[in-house]
Design a protein around this motif. Structure first.
Motif, PDB file in Angstrom:
ATOM      1  N   ASN A  38       0.816  -1.212   0.000  1.00 46.64           N
ATOM      2  CA  ASN A  38       0.000   0.000   0.000  1.00 46.64           C
ATOM      3  C   ASN A  38       0.850   1.262   0.000  1.00 46.64           C
ATOM      4  O   ASN A  38       0.512   2.246  -0.673  1.00 46.64           O
ATOM      5  CB  ASN A  38      -0.937  -0.013   1.211  1.00 46.64           C
ATOM      6  N   LEU A  39       1.945   1.265   0.742  1.00 45.73           N
ATOM      7  CA  LEU A  39       2.812   2.450   0.748  1.00 45.73           C
ATOM      8  C   LEU A  39       3.510   2.621  -0.589  1.00 45.73           C
ATOM      9  O   LEU A  39       3.626   3.750  -1.102  1.00 45.73           O
ATOM     10  CB  LEU A  39       3.836   2.328   1.878  1.00 45.73           C
ATOM     11  N   HIS A  40       3.957   1.536  -1.180  1.00 50.79           N
ATOM     12  CA  HIS A  40       4.606   1.625  -2.495  1.00 50.79           C
ATOM     13  C   HIS A  40       3.616   2.104  -3.552  1.00 50.79           C
ATOM     14  O   HIS A  40       3.960   2.933  -4.421  1.00 50.79           O
ATOM     15  CB  HIS A  40       5.177   0.261  -2.881  1.00 50.79           C
ATOM     16  N   GLY A  93       1.599  12.882   0.595  1.00 49.69           N
ATOM     17  CA  GLY A  93       0.895  12.166  -0.468  1.00 49.69           C
ATOM     18  C   GLY A  93       0.782  10.678  -0.231  1.00 49.69           C
ATOM     19  O   GLY A  93      -0.151  10.029  -0.720  1.00 49.69           O
ATOM     20  N   ALA A  94       1.721  10.099   0.535  1.00 50.37           N
ATOM     21  CA  ALA A  94       1.734   8.650   0.748  1.00 50.37           C
ATOM     22  C   ALA A  94       1.064   8.230   2.038  1.00 50.37           C
ATOM     23  O   ALA A  94       0.825   7.038   2.241  1.00 50.37           O
ATOM     24  CB  ALA A  94       3.184   8.142   0.732  1.00 50.37           C
ATOM     25  N   LEU A  95       0.748   9.168   2.919  1.00 49.65           N
ATOM     26  CA  LEU A  95       0.173   8.799   4.213  1.00 49.65           C
ATOM     27  C   LEU A  95      -1.154   8.042   4.110  1.00 49.65           C
ATOM     28  O   LEU A  95      -1.364   7.080   4.856  1.00 49.65           O
ATOM     29  CB  LEU A  95      -0.004  10.051   5.079  1.00 49.65           C
ATOM     30  N   PRO A  96      -2.091   8.433   3.225  1.00 51.31           N
ATOM     31  CA  PRO A  96      -3.342   7.652   3.145  1.00 51.31           C
ATOM     32  C   PRO A  96      -3.109   6.182   2.825  1.00 51.31           C
ATOM     33  O   PRO A  96      -3.701   5.297   3.452  1.00 51.31           O
ATOM     34  CB  PRO A  96      -4.124   8.359   2.031  1.00 51.31           C
ATOM     35  N   GLY A  97      -2.235   5.891   1.864  1.00 54.62           N
ATOM     36  CA  GLY A  97      -1.933   4.501   1.545  1.00 54.62           C
ATOM     37  C   GLY A  97      -1.210   3.796   2.666  1.00 54.62           C
ATOM     38  O   GLY A  97      -1.440   2.601   2.918  1.00 54.62           O
ATOM     39  N   PHE A  98      -0.349   4.518   3.373  1.00 54.64           N
ATOM     40  CA  PHE A  98       0.367   3.927   4.495  1.00 54.64           C
ATOM     41  C   PHE A  98      -0.596   3.473   5.582  1.00 54.64           C
ATOM     42  O   PHE A  98      -0.446   2.380   6.141  1.00 54.64           O
ATOM     43  CB  PHE A  98       1.369   4.930   5.062  1.00 54.64           C
ATOM     44  N   PHE A  99      -1.607   4.280   5.890  1.00 53.62           N
ATOM     45  CA  PHE A  99      -2.531   3.911   6.955  1.00 53.62           C
ATOM     46  C   PHE A  99      -3.411   2.728   6.546  1.00 53.62           C
ATOM     47  O   PHE A  99      -3.794   1.924   7.396  1.00 53.62           O
ATOM     48  CB  PHE A  99      -3.393   5.113   7.343  1.00 53.62           C
ATOM     49  N   ARG A 138      -3.411  -0.708   8.822  1.00 54.33           N
ATOM     50  CA  ARG A 138      -4.587  -1.399   9.351  1.00 54.33           C
ATOM     51  C   ARG A 138      -4.579  -2.867   8.955  1.00 54.33           C
ATOM     52  O   ARG A 138      -4.896  -3.751   9.766  1.00 54.33           O
ATOM     53  CB  ARG A 138      -5.860  -0.724   8.849  1.00 54.33           C
ATOM     54  N   LEU A 139      -4.203  -3.160   7.719  1.00 57.06           N
ATOM     55  CA  LEU A 139      -4.129  -4.555   7.287  1.00 57.06           C
ATOM     56  C   LEU A 139      -3.026  -5.297   8.031  1.00 57.06           C
ATOM     57  O   LEU A 139      -3.173  -6.476   8.369  1.00 57.06           O
ATOM     58  CB  LEU A 139      -3.890  -4.618   5.780  1.00 57.06           C
ATOM     59  N   GLY A 140      -1.904  -4.621   8.282  1.00 59.92           N
ATOM     60  CA  GLY A 140      -0.817  -5.255   9.004  1.00 59.92           C
ATOM     61  C   GLY A 140      -1.181  -5.574  10.449  1.00 59.92           C
ATOM     62  O   GLY A 140      -0.822  -6.634  10.974  1.00 59.92           O
ATOM     63  N   VAL A 141      -1.879  -4.649  11.111  1.00 56.30           N
ATOM     64  CA  VAL A 141      -2.315  -4.904  12.488  1.00 56.30           C
ATOM     65  C   VAL A 141      -3.226  -6.114  12.548  1.00 56.30           C
ATOM     66  O   VAL A 141      -3.085  -6.991  13.409  1.00 56.30           O
ATOM     67  CB  VAL A 141      -3.013  -3.652  13.055  1.00 56.30           C
ATOM     68  N   THR A 142      -4.187  -6.177  11.616  1.00 61.49           N
ATOM     69  CA  THR A 142      -5.095  -7.328  11.597  1.00 61.49           C
ATOM     70  C   THR A 142      -4.348  -8.622  11.288  1.00 61.49           C
ATOM     71  O   THR A 142      -4.614  -9.667  11.890  1.00 61.49           O
ATOM     72  CB  THR A 142      -6.197  -7.103  10.554  1.00 61.49           C
ATOM     73  N   ALA A 195      -7.627   2.177  17.100  1.00 55.85           N
ATOM     74  CA  ALA A 195      -6.530   3.083  17.456  1.00 55.85           C
ATOM     75  C   ALA A 195      -5.846   3.632  16.208  1.00 55.85           C
ATOM     76  O   ALA A 195      -5.539   4.830  16.123  1.00 55.85           O
ATOM     77  CB  ALA A 195      -5.521   2.355  18.337  1.00 55.85           C
ATOM     78  N   VAL A 196      -5.623   2.762  15.215  1.00 56.42           N
ATOM     79  CA  VAL A 196      -5.002   3.221  13.972  1.00 56.42           C
ATOM     80  C   VAL A 196      -5.909   4.226  13.258  1.00 56.42           C
ATOM     81  O   VAL A 196      -5.441   5.244  12.727  1.00 56.42           O
ATOM     82  CB  VAL A 196      -4.683   2.025  13.058  1.00 56.42           C
ATOM     83  N   ARG A 197      -7.201   3.964  13.240  1.00 55.78           N
ATOM     84  CA  ARG A 197      -8.134   4.885  12.582  1.00 55.78           C
ATOM     85  C   ARG A 197      -8.173   6.236  13.281  1.00 55.78           C
ATOM     86  O   ARG A 197      -8.298   7.280  12.628  1.00 55.78           O
ATOM     87  CB  ARG A 197      -9.531   4.267  12.542  1.00 55.78           C
ATOM     88  N   LEU A 198      -8.080   6.250  14.613  1.00 66.38           N
ATOM     89  CA  LEU A 198      -8.061   7.518  15.332  1.00 66.38           C
ATOM     90  C   LEU A 198      -6.810   8.317  14.997  1.00 66.38           C
ATOM     91  O   LEU A 198      -6.873   9.538  14.788  1.00 66.38           O
ATOM     92  CB  LEU A 198      -8.149   7.261  16.832  1.00 66.38           C
TER      93      LEU A 198
END
Length: 286
Positions: free
Chosen positions: A170-172, A204-210, A214-218, A269-272
């Motif tokens: 997602n970040l890439h 510009g990359a922060l939305p994809g990073f988050f 979220r997928l990584g935490v799950t 927590a990640v969404r907040l």
């Protein structure tokens, strides 16, 4: 003269659109949005499931041996916590997930930055990561046991792999999707490499990073439940595996509910954090 002056006034007022039409159109446009955010909206679904579960158990529609009642599960959790076994298992699982997640997060961010900001890095890294993504991660367990032994190290390594892949992807993708006009603007303004990354690349990359975060935490919790059933002496997965051998369905449900609570809490927590960091964006969710 009076008649001549009055005619243009009548014509001008006739050309103006009626005020109610503009108001109704504005109301229709506002109706396209989802509306105001409901407080604690993500708890509505789980609460409804718990209520239906309790009602079905009270009505005798569920087999207590297969699906115990909610109050039975809560009582079992209290008993295990009082014995001290549940607290130990929870802390062990949190420690494993924490180590694996930290390593995976670091690896995913570093590799994505190297591949997204350099053609040489992309040639060296992206193909390897895509190959790793195509291989089932849990299928690497026998190989990692031979390499790292059957202790804690291989468990943390598998969790790190499960975490770093979605973060990297997602970040890439977010880095690759930055509009090239921003790059040209930075070159015209004479920005340095560091200033370009700080002012353009990171926002510009922060939305994809988050999304990847979220997928990584799950993913860390999903892999943990499997890994803790392999040569483990503690942890929620070990507790559930032992309960399976003795047919203790209530203990298994306790472990599943705790995993679910951890997953929901970490995702929230990640969404907040995402909402606060990306407060400058105007989206449907905001």
């Amino acid at each position: 003269m009076t008649t001549t002056a009055a005619a243009p006034a009548v014509t001008t007022s006739a050309q103006e659109p009626p005020a109610p039409a503009r108001g109704s159109a504005r109301r229709r446009r506002r109706g396209l949005a989802p509306g105001k955010r409901l407080p604690a909206s993500r708890l509505v679904g789980p609460t409804l499931v718990a209520v239906l579960w309790a009602l079905a158990s009270a009505a005798g529609q569920l087999d207590p041996g297969a699906i115990p009642a909610p109050w039975t599960v809560v009582a079992t959790a209290g008993r295990l916590w009082g014995d001290g076994t549940l607290a130990t298992d929870v802390l062990t699982s949190l420690e494993r997930a924490g180590y694996g997640f930290t390593i995976g997060l670091t690896a995913g961010v570093v590799l994505a930055l190297a591949a997204g900001l350099s053609r040489v890095g992309e040639a060296l890294i992206d193909g390897t990561v895509q190959l790793n993504r195509a291989i089932p991660t849990l299928g690497l367990i026998p190989l990692f046991i031979l390499w790292l032994g059957i202790g804690e190290t291989f468990k943390i390594a598998i969790i790190a792999i499960v975490v770093y892949i979605p973060i990297y992807l997602n970040l890439h993708a977010a880095l690759s999707g930055i509009d090239h006009r921003f790059v040209e603007l930075a070159e015209v303004q004479g920005l340095s490499r560091v200033a370009f990354i700080r002012s353009i690349v990171i926002p510009g990359a922060l939305p994809g990073f988050f999304v990847g975060l979220r997928l990584g935490v799950t993913g860390s919790w999903l892999s943990l439940v499997v890994l803790e059933q392999i040569n483990a002496t503690s942890g929620l997965g070990y507790m559930m595996f032992q309960a399976q051998n003795y047919g203790q369905t209530d203990v298994i449900l306790v472990g599943l509910l705790i995993y679910g609570i951890f997953g929901l809490a970490s995702d929230t927590a990640v969404r907040l954090v995402e909402r606060r960091v990306l407060s400058w964006r105007r989206t449907l969710s905001s």
